[in-house]
Each structure stands twice: as C-alpha cells, then as structure tokens.
Design an enzyme around this catalytic site. Structure first.
Site, PDB file in Angstrom:
ATOM      1  N   GLU A  99       0.851  -1.196   0.000  1.00 11.36           N
ATOM      2  CA  GLU A  99       0.000   0.000   0.000  1.00 11.36           C
ATOM      3  C   GLU A  99       0.887   1.246   0.000  1.00 11.36           C
ATOM      4  O   GLU A  99       2.017   1.216   0.498  1.00 11.36           O
ATOM      5  CB  GLU A  99      -0.897  -0.072   1.250  1.00 11.36           C
ATOM      6  CG  GLU A  99      -1.735   1.135   1.559  1.00 11.36           C
ATOM      7  CD  GLU A  99      -2.855   1.406   0.564  1.00 11.36           C
ATOM      8  OE1 GLU A  99      -2.554   1.680  -0.603  1.00 11.36           O
ATOM      9  OE2 GLU A  99      -4.038   1.375   0.973  1.00 11.36           O
ATOM     10  N   PHE A 152      -1.129  16.126   3.874  1.00 11.24           N
ATOM     11  CA  PHE A 152      -1.540  15.447   2.640  1.00 11.24           C
ATOM     12  C   PHE A 152      -0.348  15.456   1.702  1.00 11.24           C
ATOM     13  O   PHE A 152       0.185  16.510   1.354  1.00 11.24           O
ATOM     14  CB  PHE A 152      -2.752  16.127   2.001  1.00 11.24           C
ATOM     15  CG  PHE A 152      -3.338  15.302   0.893  1.00 11.24           C
ATOM     16  CD1 PHE A 152      -4.239  14.288   1.174  1.00 11.24           C
ATOM     17  CD2 PHE A 152      -2.954  15.503  -0.427  1.00 11.24           C
ATOM     18  CE1 PHE A 152      -4.763  13.494   0.158  1.00 11.24           C
ATOM     19  CE2 PHE A 152      -3.479  14.725  -1.449  1.00 11.24           C
ATOM     20  CZ  PHE A 152      -4.388  13.714  -1.154  1.00 11.24           C
TER      21      PHE A 152
END
Ligand code: 5GP
Length: 179
Positions: A99, A152
C-alpha cells in the site's frame, strides 16, 4: 516545482528505505517464497511496488486490487467498494499487501478482512507511508517505510486529482492552493 509543494522525502531517501524494506521481506519470507503473493493496492502503489519487487531476491506472484472509497476530497469515509479484486486465489498463500499510505486505516482494515475470507496462510501489510496520528481503527502495518505527520502528500505514485503521481520525491501539498 510549484510553491505549493514542499519536499518531505527525497528520492534518495525513498530509494534507500525501499531497499531496506526489501531486505526485511527477503529475510522474513526466505525459504517459503513459493507461497508469497504481493497484492498491490492501485493506483498509488505502482511505483513503490515496482521498486520493492526489483529489490526482492525472489520473484513472487503479484496481483492488484483497486478500491474506491467515498468521502471528502482528501479523506476516506470508510465506505469501501472493490472495483477490482485479486485474480489469483489467495488460499494457502502468504499474502503481502503493498500500500502507498495508511491514514485512518479504514481502507486496509476492510481489505485485510476481505482477503482473510479467502483462507490465505497469512496476511501482512507493507506500506510506504504511515500516518498513525489519524487512525480510526487499530491497524498496525508489518513493514513501514516512513511514519509521517498529518499532512496530505503527493508524489512517488500518490496523487491529488490524478496529478503529481510521477514526481520522484514525496511532497506535502497544500490542498487549498490551485496546484
Ligand atoms: P485510509 O483508509 O487509511 O484513511 O486511507 C487510505 C487511502 O487514502 C490511501 O490509499 C490513499 O489513497 C488515500 N490517502 C490518505 N492519505 C493520503 C495522502 O496524504 N495523500 C494521498 N495522495 N492520498 C492519501
């Protein structure tokens, strides 16, 4: 490079850490690599998975999943939909999920339970990036490249509205900007 992006992890640090993760995986799966199946979570995993795979001393089977989750722009709601499932049966396999980033943990929590239902021998998680401060479910990855804060990030496969995936380093994006 735009002003809205600030480099967090250089390509050199990424390369060195990916090599280290591969060494751990080599050591952990040595001798039982014939049952190993790498499952990449599209799309963000594609560069990390490719680099990781090239550092492994064995050549495992690979497969991919594609998930969609609904929520605001930069956050997961936890409602996960499988857009593409694995094609190789996981039964009896040592599954290693690859991931890009774990944020709330909701996506991987769902994915792990989904894969467990296919009776694998084991399921482990390898993530390039981890944001433990944002976890909503208890989920601990077995292999973590970098632990980062509540930012982010984009680059090295990760996007914002399909942009920045090809950047060679991990950068912090200010989502309020036009970039
Ligand atoms: P979780 O379910 O753990 O909250 O979210 C995981 C998914 O959210 C990741 O696979 C990724 O698609 C997206 N995500 C979470 N944080 C970031 C981030 O900082 N940057 C990008 N580009 N995607 C993120």
């Amino acid at each position: 490079v735009s002003d809205a992006l600030a480099e967090l992890i250089s390509r050199e640090r990424l390369a060195a850490r990916v090599a280290e993760l591969a060494e751990q995986i080599n050591a952990d799966y040595r001798g039982r690599e014939q049952d190993l199946l790498l499952v990449g979570v599209l799309k963000g995993c594609f560069l990390f998975m490719a680099d990781l795979l090239r550092h492994l001393e064995f050549s495992p089977a690979i497969d991919f999943m594609r998930l969609a989750s609904y929520g605001p722009d930069t956050e997961t709601s936890g409602v996960v939909e499988i857009r593409k499932d694995v094609e190789i049966p996981v039964a009896g396999r040592d599954v290693l999920i690859v991931e890009d980033i774990i944020d709330t943990g909701l996506t991987l929590d769902y994915l792990r339970r989904h894969l467990m239902a296919g009776s694998p021998k084991s399921v482990r998680i390898c993530t390039l990036l981890d944001k433990p401060a944002r976890r909503k479910v208890s989920l601990v990855a077995d292999y973590v490249g970098f632990t980062i804060g509540d930012d982010f990030v984009v680059g090295y496969g990760l996007d914002y509205h399909e942009r920045h995936r090809g950047r060679p380093s991990i950068c912090v994006l200010n989502p309020d900007s036009d970039e």
